[in-house]
Design a protein around this motif. Sequence first.
Motif, PDB file in Angstrom:
ATOM      1  N   THR A   9       1.045   7.251  -6.495  1.00  0.00           N
ATOM      2  CA  THR A   9      -0.072   8.170  -6.731  1.00  0.00           C
ATOM      3  C   THR A   9       0.359   9.605  -6.454  1.00  0.00           C
ATOM      4  O   THR A   9       0.039  10.524  -7.217  1.00  0.00           O
ATOM      5  N   TYR A  10       1.094   9.789  -5.381  1.00  0.00           N
ATOM      6  CA  TYR A  10       1.577  11.131  -5.025  1.00  0.00           C
ATOM      7  C   TYR A  10       2.526  11.674  -6.097  1.00  0.00           C
ATOM      8  O   TYR A  10       2.410  12.824  -6.520  1.00  0.00           O
ATOM      9  N   GLU A  11       3.457  10.839  -6.549  1.00  0.00           N
ATOM     10  CA  GLU A  11       4.440  11.287  -7.544  1.00  0.00           C
ATOM     11  C   GLU A  11       3.779  11.618  -8.880  1.00  0.00           C
ATOM     12  O   GLU A  11       4.167  12.567  -9.550  1.00  0.00           O
ATOM     13  N   LYS A  12       2.778  10.851  -9.286  1.00  0.00           N
ATOM     14  CA  LYS A  12       2.100  11.095 -10.570  1.00  0.00           C
ATOM     15  C   LYS A  12       1.154  12.286 -10.487  1.00  0.00           C
ATOM     16  O   LYS A  12       0.806  12.870 -11.512  1.00  0.00           O
ATOM     17  N   ASP A  56       0.818  -1.197   0.000  1.00  0.00           N
ATOM     18  CA  ASP A  56       0.000   0.000   0.000  1.00  0.00           C
ATOM     19  C   ASP A  56       0.866   1.267   0.000  1.00  0.00           C
ATOM     20  O   ASP A  56       0.479   2.271  -0.597  1.00  0.00           O
ATOM     21  N   ILE A  57       1.987   1.193   0.670  1.00  0.00           N
ATOM     22  CA  ILE A  57       2.864   2.367   0.740  1.00  0.00           C
ATOM     23  C   ILE A  57       3.352   2.740  -0.660  1.00  0.00           C
ATOM     24  O   ILE A  57       3.357   3.917  -1.032  1.00  0.00           O
ATOM     25  N   GLN A  58       3.718   1.736  -1.453  1.00  0.00           N
ATOM     26  CA  GLN A  58       4.199   2.015  -2.806  1.00  0.00           C
ATOM     27  C   GLN A  58       3.098   2.644  -3.654  1.00  0.00           C
ATOM     28  O   GLN A  58       3.347   3.566  -4.427  1.00  0.00           O
ATOM     29  N   LYS A  59       1.867   2.171  -3.495  1.00  0.00           N
ATOM     30  CA  LYS A  59       0.747   2.743  -4.248  1.00  0.00           C
ATOM     31  C   LYS A  59       0.539   4.211  -3.863  1.00  0.00           C
ATOM     32  O   LYS A  59       0.287   5.060  -4.716  1.00  0.00           O
ATOM     33  N   ILE A  60       0.649   4.504  -2.576  1.00  0.00           N
ATOM     34  CA  ILE A  60       0.512   5.890  -2.109  1.00  0.00           C
ATOM     35  C   ILE A  60       1.611   6.758  -2.720  1.00  0.00           C
ATOM     36  O   ILE A  60       1.339   7.846  -3.236  1.00  0.00           O
ATOM     37  N   LEU A  61       2.834   6.266  -2.678  1.00  0.00           N
ATOM     38  CA  LEU A  61       3.955   7.029  -3.237  1.00  0.00           C
ATOM     39  C   LEU A  61       3.803   7.240  -4.741  1.00  0.00           C
ATOM     40  O   LEU A  61       4.009   8.346  -5.243  1.00  0.00           O
ATOM     41  N   ARG A 106     -11.801   6.560  -6.723  1.00  0.00           N
ATOM     42  CA  ARG A 106     -12.029   5.989  -5.391  1.00  0.00           C
ATOM     43  C   ARG A 106     -10.732   5.841  -4.571  1.00  0.00           C
ATOM     44  O   ARG A 106     -10.659   5.038  -3.650  1.00  0.00           O
ATOM     45  N   TYR A 107      -9.699   6.621  -4.935  1.00  0.00           N
ATOM     46  CA  TYR A 107      -8.444   6.510  -4.197  1.00  0.00           C
ATOM     47  C   TYR A 107      -7.780   7.858  -3.946  1.00  0.00           C
ATOM     48  O   TYR A 107      -7.333   8.121  -2.830  1.00  0.00           O
ATOM     49  N   ALA A 108      -7.715   8.704  -4.970  1.00  0.00           N
ATOM     50  CA  ALA A 108      -6.989   9.971  -4.810  1.00  0.00           C
ATOM     51  C   ALA A 108      -7.585  11.055  -5.707  1.00  0.00           C
ATOM     52  O   ALA A 108      -8.136  10.764  -6.764  1.00  0.00           O
ATOM     53  N   HIS A 109      -7.426  12.297  -5.257  1.00  0.00           N
ATOM     54  CA  HIS A 109      -7.891  13.453  -6.032  1.00  0.00           C
ATOM     55  C   HIS A 109      -6.892  14.590  -5.845  1.00  0.00           C
ATOM     56  O   HIS A 109      -6.506  14.910  -4.725  1.00  0.00           O
ATOM     57  N   LEU A 110      -6.471  15.162  -6.954  1.00  0.00           N
ATOM     58  CA  LEU A 110      -5.572  16.303  -6.903  1.00  0.00           C
ATOM     59  C   LEU A 110      -6.430  17.563  -6.858  1.00  0.00           C
ATOM     60  O   LEU A 110      -6.982  17.994  -7.872  1.00  0.00           O
ATOM     61  N   ALA A 111      -6.576  18.109  -5.675  1.00  0.00           N
ATOM     62  CA  ALA A 111      -7.440  19.280  -5.479  1.00  0.00           C
ATOM     63  C   ALA A 111      -6.648  20.558  -5.724  1.00  0.00           C
ATOM     64  O   ALA A 111      -5.514  20.705  -5.273  1.00  0.00           O
ATOM     65  N   LYS A 112      -7.271  21.472  -6.435  1.00  0.00           N
ATOM     66  CA  LYS A 112      -6.690  22.797  -6.657  1.00  0.00           C
ATOM     67  C   LYS A 112      -6.973  23.664  -5.427  1.00  0.00           C
ATOM     68  O   LYS A 112      -7.891  23.395  -4.651  1.00  0.00           O
ATOM     69  N   PHE A 113      -6.204  24.705  -5.274  1.00  0.00           N
ATOM     70  CA  PHE A 113      -6.363  25.587  -4.118  1.00  0.00           C
ATOM     71  C   PHE A 113      -7.784  26.142  -4.039  1.00  0.00           C
ATOM     72  O   PHE A 113      -8.369  26.192  -2.962  1.00  0.00           O
ATOM     73  N   ASP A 114      -8.341  26.543  -5.190  1.00  0.00           N
ATOM     74  CA  ASP A 114      -9.707  27.092  -5.207  1.00  0.00           C
ATOM     75  C   ASP A 114     -10.730  26.091  -4.658  1.00  0.00           C
ATOM     76  O   ASP A 114     -11.657  26.466  -3.942  1.00  0.00           O
ATOM     77  N   GLU A 115     -10.559  24.825  -5.010  1.00  0.00           N
ATOM     78  CA  GLU A 115     -11.470  23.788  -4.534  1.00  0.00           C
ATOM     79  C   GLU A 115     -11.346  23.613  -3.016  1.00  0.00           C
ATOM     80  O   GLU A 115     -12.337  23.481  -2.308  1.00  0.00           O
ATOM     81  N   ILE A 116     -10.118  23.637  -2.531  1.00  0.00           N
ATOM     82  CA  ILE A 116      -9.889  23.511  -1.083  1.00  0.00           C
ATOM     83  C   ILE A 116     -10.476  24.716  -0.359  1.00  0.00           C
ATOM     84  O   ILE A 116     -11.130  24.585   0.678  1.00  0.00           O
TER      85      ILE A 116
END
Length: 103
Positions: free
Chosen positions: A8-11, A1-6, A17-27
Amino acid sequence: DIQKILDTYEKRKDVERYAHLAKFDEIEENDFNLNIPRYVDTFVPEPPVDLKKVATDLHETNVEIEKNQRELVGMLKELTSDNTEIMDGLDAIIRELEAELHE
């Protein structure tokens, strides 16, 4: 799971159902709330229930219970004791089980 997290973060891209790259405006729009469910929908719908199969399974289970109950009554009728109190209790159990069978 750690490798999947890494990975996903790097890409830095959305993964359903796992990750979303939120823009500052959305946050900012979410009042800076970083709770994951605000950004990632992890809900997976359950498959529909086949009610006909459930009814069939229920019927088969009830038939099996009745068969086992009849077998139990037969075994209980074979039991004996010189103790009248024990025999009265045993007879009461047998009557109760037989009454259930005739319902």
